[in-house]
Design a protein around this motif. Sequence first.
Motif, short mmCIF file in Angstrom:
data_model
loop_
_atom_site.label_atom_id
_atom_site.label_comp_id
_atom_site.label_asym_id
_atom_site.label_seq_id
_atom_site.Cartn_x
_atom_site.Cartn_y
_atom_site.Cartn_z
N LYS A 68 0.82 -1.20 0.00
CA LYS A 68 0.00 0.00 0.00
C LYS A 68 0.86 1.26 0.00
O LYS A 68 0.50 2.28 -0.56
N ASN A 69 2.02 1.20 0.65
CA ASN A 69 2.91 2.36 0.78
C ASN A 69 4.27 1.97 0.21
O ASN A 69 5.19 1.66 0.95
N THR A 70 4.39 1.99 -1.11
CA THR A 70 5.61 1.50 -1.75
C THR A 70 6.80 2.45 -1.64
O THR A 70 7.93 2.01 -1.54
N ASP A 71 6.57 3.76 -1.66
CA ASP A 71 7.68 4.70 -1.64
C ASP A 71 7.59 5.74 -0.54
O ASP A 71 8.44 6.62 -0.46
N GLY A 72 6.58 5.67 0.28
CA GLY A 72 6.36 6.71 1.29
C GLY A 72 7.40 6.70 2.38
O GLY A 72 8.03 5.68 2.67
N PRO A 73 7.58 7.86 3.02
CA PRO A 73 8.57 7.96 4.08
C PRO A 73 8.19 7.15 5.32
O PRO A 73 9.04 6.79 6.12
N ASP A 74 6.89 6.86 5.48
CA ASP A 74 6.42 6.12 6.65
C ASP A 74 6.24 4.63 6.36
O ASP A 74 5.60 3.93 7.14
N ARG A 75 6.82 4.15 5.28
CA ARG A 75 6.60 2.75 4.87
C ARG A 75 7.02 1.78 5.97
O ARG A 75 6.27 0.89 6.34
N ALA A 76 8.23 1.93 6.48
CA ALA A 76 8.72 1.01 7.52
C ALA A 76 7.83 1.07 8.76
O ALA A 76 7.52 0.03 9.36
N ALA A 77 7.42 2.27 9.14
CA ALA A 77 6.55 2.41 10.31
C ALA A 77 5.20 1.76 10.06
O ALA A 77 4.65 1.08 10.94
N ASP A 78 4.64 1.97 8.87
CA ASP A 78 3.34 1.37 8.54
C ASP A 78 3.41 -0.15 8.58
O ASP A 78 2.50 -0.81 9.09
N VAL A 79 4.48 -0.70 8.04
CA VAL A 79 4.64 -2.16 8.03
C VAL A 79 4.81 -2.67 9.46
O VAL A 79 4.18 -3.65 9.86
N THR A 80 5.63 -1.99 10.24
CA THR A 80 5.86 -2.41 11.62
C THR A 80 4.57 -2.37 12.43
O THR A 80 4.25 -3.31 13.16
N VAL A 81 3.81 -1.28 12.28
CA VAL A 81 2.55 -1.16 13.00
C VAL A 81 1.59 -2.28 12.59
O VAL A 81 0.95 -2.91 13.44
N ALA A 82 1.50 -2.55 11.31
CA ALA A 82 0.59 -3.60 10.84
C ALA A 82 0.98 -4.96 11.40
O ALA A 82 0.12 -5.72 11.88
N VAL A 83 2.28 -5.27 11.36
CA VAL A 83 2.74 -6.58 11.84
C VAL A 83 2.57 -6.69 13.36
O VAL A 83 2.01 -7.67 13.86
N VAL A 84 3.03 -5.68 14.08
CA VAL A 84 2.98 -5.75 15.55
C VAL A 84 1.53 -5.76 16.04
O VAL A 84 1.16 -6.58 16.88
N ASP A 85 0.70 -4.86 15.50
CA ASP A 85 -0.68 -4.80 15.95
C ASP A 85 -1.41 -6.10 15.67
O ASP A 85 -2.11 -6.63 16.54
N THR A 161 -2.21 6.70 14.94
CA THR A 161 -3.23 6.06 14.10
C THR A 161 -4.30 7.02 13.65
O THR A 161 -5.27 6.61 13.02
N HIS A 162 -4.17 8.32 13.96
CA HIS A 162 -5.27 9.23 13.61
C HIS A 162 -5.44 9.39 12.11
O HIS A 162 -6.52 9.73 11.65
N ASP A 163 -4.40 9.12 11.32
CA ASP A 163 -4.53 9.21 9.87
C ASP A 163 -4.95 7.90 9.23
O ASP A 163 -5.28 7.85 8.06
N ARG A 164 -4.91 6.83 9.98
CA ARG A 164 -5.23 5.52 9.43
C ARG A 164 -6.69 5.19 9.66
O ARG A 164 -7.32 5.64 10.61
N ASN A 165 -7.19 4.31 8.82
CA ASN A 165 -8.51 3.74 9.03
C ASN A 165 -8.37 2.76 10.19
O ASN A 165 -7.58 1.83 10.12
N PRO A 166 -9.11 2.92 11.30
CA PRO A 166 -8.92 2.04 12.45
C PRO A 166 -9.19 0.58 12.16
O PRO A 166 -8.67 -0.29 12.84
N ASP A 167 -9.98 0.28 11.13
CA ASP A 167 -10.25 -1.12 10.82
C ASP A 167 -9.13 -1.77 10.01
O ASP A 167 -9.11 -2.98 9.86
N GLU A 168 -8.20 -0.99 9.49
CA GLU A 168 -7.10 -1.57 8.72
C GLU A 168 -6.17 -2.38 9.61
O GLU A 168 -5.75 -3.45 9.26
N ALA A 169 -5.80 -1.82 10.75
CA ALA A 169 -4.85 -2.51 11.62
C ALA A 169 -5.54 -3.48 12.55
O ALA A 169 -4.94 -4.43 12.99
N ARG A 170 -6.80 -3.23 12.85
CA ARG A 170 -7.50 -4.04 13.83
C ARG A 170 -8.00 -5.35 13.21
O ARG A 170 -8.76 -5.34 12.27
N PRO A 171 -7.54 -6.48 13.76
CA PRO A 171 -8.04 -7.76 13.26
C PRO A 171 -9.52 -7.92 13.52
O PRO A 171 -10.06 -7.36 14.46
N ALA A 172 -10.16 -8.67 12.67
CA ALA A 172 -11.60 -8.91 12.80
C ALA A 172 -11.88 -10.02 13.76
O ALA A 172 -11.08 -10.82 14.07
#
Length: 172
Positions: A68-85, A161-172
């Motif tokens: 989803k974030n191939t070149d963004g400056p927050d790519r590593a953070a986004d991936v880390t948040v997704a994996v850890v969460d 997480t205020h910029d993210r969709n809360p359902d993206e990181a949250r498992p169902a």
Amino acid sequence: MAEQPQHSAGAEPDLYRDTWVRYLGYANEVGESFRALIPKTLVWATYGVATAYVTADAVDKGRKAAQKNTDGPDRAADVTVAVVDTFVWQALASVAIPGFTINRICAASLYLMGRVTCWPLPVRKWATTAVGLSAIPFIIKPIDRSVDFLLDSSLRKLYNTHDRNPDEARPA
């Protein structure tokens, strides 16, 4: 058991949330239900199955965050948040808390049946297994919501997480 998450029309179903694969996360609860009847090594093997499911889902969510974030400056953070969460949520909501809960329900039912019935031990063990299996559908939603609350009140406050969709990181 768990309510299947809804995905938008045309969206690709999530292999780990929208298919039969989701039930692999409940393998350890089934193992705990059968603890009185099967060798402990088989119970622990069910934890291996559930942990493999949790890990695979976390890796999948990290891969999707990276795509989803191939070149963004927050790519590593986004991936880390997704994996850890995903990993922490799934480890708590699919493995640790329900496994402990079913273990205690089964232990209590076996103990109580020994005190209030005169059933032979094999019958009590089978009845305990039935109690454990039948409890699984009732514990999932409350545990899921409790883990949501726990993570919303703690870990999720650590990352922005205020910029993210809360359902993206949250498992169902």
